[in-house]
Design a protein around this motif. Structure first.
Motif, PDB file in Angstrom:
ATOM      1  N   UNK A  61       0.812  -1.221   0.000  1.00 16.42           N
ATOM      2  CA  UNK A  61       0.000   0.000   0.000  1.00 16.42           C
ATOM      3  C   UNK A  61       0.843   1.268   0.000  1.00 16.42           C
ATOM      4  N   UNK A  62       2.127   1.143  -0.318  1.00 19.23           N
ATOM      5  CA  UNK A  62       3.035   2.284  -0.174  1.00 19.23           C
ATOM      6  C   UNK A  62       2.652   3.456  -1.065  1.00 19.23           C
ATOM      7  N   UNK A  63       1.978   3.207  -2.186  1.00 18.10           N
ATOM      8  CA  UNK A  63       1.606   4.300  -3.091  1.00 18.10           C
ATOM      9  C   UNK A  63       0.245   4.906  -2.729  1.00 18.10           C
ATOM     10  N   UNK A  64      -0.375   4.421  -1.674  1.00 21.23           N
ATOM     11  CA  UNK A  64      -1.664   4.940  -1.211  1.00 21.23           C
ATOM     12  C   UNK A  64      -1.474   5.501   0.193  1.00 21.23           C
ATOM     13  N   UNK A  65      -2.573   5.932   0.800  1.00 22.14           N
ATOM     14  CA  UNK A  65      -2.475   6.420   2.179  1.00 22.14           C
ATOM     15  C   UNK A  65      -2.384   5.279   3.181  1.00 22.14           C
ATOM     16  N   UNK A  66      -2.593   4.032   2.715  1.00 17.21           N
ATOM     17  CA  UNK A  66      -2.458   2.873   3.595  1.00 17.21           C
ATOM     18  C   UNK A  66      -3.504   2.779   4.691  1.00 17.21           C
ATOM     19  N   UNK A  67      -4.583   3.516   4.553  1.00 16.74           N
ATOM     20  CA  UNK A  67      -5.599   3.569   5.603  1.00 16.74           C
ATOM     21  C   UNK A  67      -6.442   2.293   5.611  1.00 16.74           C
ATOM     22  N   UNK A  68      -6.447   1.598   6.734  1.00 17.07           N
ATOM     23  CA  UNK A  68      -7.237   0.372   6.892  1.00 17.07           C
ATOM     24  C   UNK A  68      -8.397   0.573   7.864  1.00 17.07           C
ATOM     25  N   UNK A  69      -8.742   1.831   8.109  1.00 19.53           N
ATOM     26  CA  UNK A  69      -9.806   2.137   9.071  1.00 19.53           C
ATOM     27  C   UNK A  69     -11.125   1.487   8.680  1.00 19.53           C
ATOM     28  N   UNK A  70     -11.484   1.578   7.404  1.00 17.92           N
ATOM     29  CA  UNK A  70     -12.770   1.045   6.961  1.00 17.92           C
ATOM     30  C   UNK A  70     -12.841  -0.463   7.154  1.00 17.92           C
ATOM     31  N   UNK A  71     -11.770  -1.163   6.815  1.00 14.87           N
ATOM     32  CA  UNK A  71     -11.762  -2.625   6.954  1.00 14.87           C
ATOM     33  C   UNK A  71     -11.924  -3.035   8.422  1.00 14.87           C
ATOM     34  N   UNK A  72     -11.261  -2.307   9.305  1.00 14.61           N
ATOM     35  CA  UNK A  72     -11.389  -2.603  10.735  1.00 14.61           C
ATOM     36  C   UNK A  72     -12.798  -2.291  11.228  1.00 14.61           C
ATOM     37  N   UNK A  73     -13.327  -1.154  10.805  1.00 10.51           N
ATOM     38  CA  UNK A  73     -14.662  -0.737  11.261  1.00 10.51           C
ATOM     39  C   UNK A  73     -15.747  -1.686  10.753  1.00 10.51           C
ATOM     40  N   UNK A  74     -15.561  -2.224   9.551  1.00  7.65           N
ATOM     41  CA  UNK A  74     -16.552  -3.123   8.967  1.00  7.65           C
ATOM     42  C   UNK A  74     -16.396  -4.561   9.439  1.00  7.65           C
ATOM     43  N   UNK A  75     -15.380  -4.822  10.262  1.00  7.61           N
ATOM     44  CA  UNK A  75     -15.172  -6.172  10.762  1.00  7.61           C
ATOM     45  C   UNK A  75     -14.647  -7.134   9.722  1.00  7.61           C
ATOM     46  N   UNK A  76     -13.918  -6.613   8.739  1.00  5.98           N
ATOM     47  CA  UNK A  76     -13.364  -7.450   7.675  1.00  5.98           C
ATOM     48  C   UNK A  76     -12.050  -8.087   8.107  1.00  5.98           C
ATOM     49  N   UNK A  77     -11.248  -7.354   8.886  1.00 11.93           N
ATOM     50  CA  UNK A  77      -9.948  -7.834   9.340  1.00 11.93           C
ATOM     51  C   UNK A  77      -9.769  -7.531  10.820  1.00 11.93           C
ATOM     52  N   UNK A  78      -8.847  -8.257  11.425  1.00  8.16           N
ATOM     53  CA  UNK A  78      -8.368  -7.953  12.769  1.00  8.16           C
ATOM     54  C   UNK A  78      -6.845  -7.992  12.721  1.00  8.16           C
ATOM     55  N   UNK A  79      -6.226  -7.383  13.696  1.00  8.07           N
ATOM     56  CA  UNK A  79      -4.762  -7.372  13.779  1.00  8.07           C
ATOM     57  C   UNK A  79      -4.338  -8.384  14.830  1.00  8.07           C
ATOM     58  N   UNK A  80      -3.520  -9.330  14.429  1.00  3.88           N
ATOM     59  CA  UNK A  80      -3.021 -10.337  15.350  1.00  3.88           C
ATOM     60  C   UNK A  80      -2.004  -9.733  16.315  1.00  3.88           C
TER      61      UNK A  80
END
Length: 236
Positions: A61-80
């Protein structure tokens, strides 16, 4: 021109056209579940098989803002605990659909070409060739490629699914090579994005070729041209 540079736009055309063809059906599926296309849609080749390390995601994601807020908020991913990004059951449902929809769209497109071209019937052979390149690339690929390979393929995966999934992973071998090349030249992401064509840009592209090329050495000369020609003949 190196073979790696020659085949890259062909790989991109085939893979990206399949993704775009699948996008309407994916957007409808996601909308029914109150989600938006994100991490799992872009990286299904690998994240269905294993969590994605933080370093690999940051690179991808280096060419983007790398924001994963939406994925976390939608319950798509979690951080181990180790910082890796892992799909939830909801995220896995979305990623599996993204993979299936992309494969179905690809099969539809590849079946629509002129009758004198092999089209969809070439998918099994192409998937085998790309699979060998992926395996060889594990020795030379960077963080994003290693996160995506070996790819996830269900037992009943069609030839079209195997091919698009493997192409999705293969693109990261060159992407890692390019990041390594401009970082070795002392550039930041902002600088490489703004760098015009010229000697420095050409040097970075040549180094990218050098780092990307070894993955294709597993194929003999005839197999390389077969891969390039047959991919190039697929409708998009």
């Amino acid at each position: 021109m190196s073979y790696a540079r020659l085949i890259r736009p062909v790989i991109d055309r085939v893979y990206v056209s399949a993704r775009w063809a699948a996008r309407p059906r994916m957007e409808a599926f996601y909308a029914d579940r109150g989600a938006g296309l994100g991490f799992e849609y872009s990286f299904f080749s690998g994240v269905l098989a294993r969590p994605m390390p933080a370093e690999a995601l940051a690179d991808a994601l280096v060419y983007t803002d790398g924001d994963m807020t939406a994925e976390l908020a939608q319950g798509v991913v979690v951080i181990d605990e180790d910082g890796a990004w892992r799909l939830t059951e909801r995220g896995r449902e979305l990623a599996l659909f993204a993979q299936r929809a992309t494969a179905e769209a690809a099969a539809e497109r590849w079946s629509s070409g002129p009758s004198m071209l092999p089209g969809l019937s070439s998918a099994p052979r192409l998937a085998d060739l790309v699979g060998r390149v992926l395996e060889a690339g594990l020795a030379t690929g960077g963080p994003a490629f290693r996160a995506m390979t070996p790819v996830y393929e269900p037992d009943d995966a069609s030839p079209a699914m195997r091919l698009v999934t493997r192409l999705g992973a293969l693109r990261h071998h060159r992407a890692d090579a390019h990041r390594a090349a401009w970082r070795a030249a002392g550039l930041t992401v902002e600088q490489i994005r703004a760098l015009p064509d010229g000697p420095q840009r050409q040097t970075i592209e040549a180094e990218t070729d050098r780092l990307d090329e070894p993955a294709y050495a597993v194929l003999n000369v005839d197999e390389r041209w077969e891969l390039l020609a047959a991919l190039g003949a697929l409708p998009s």
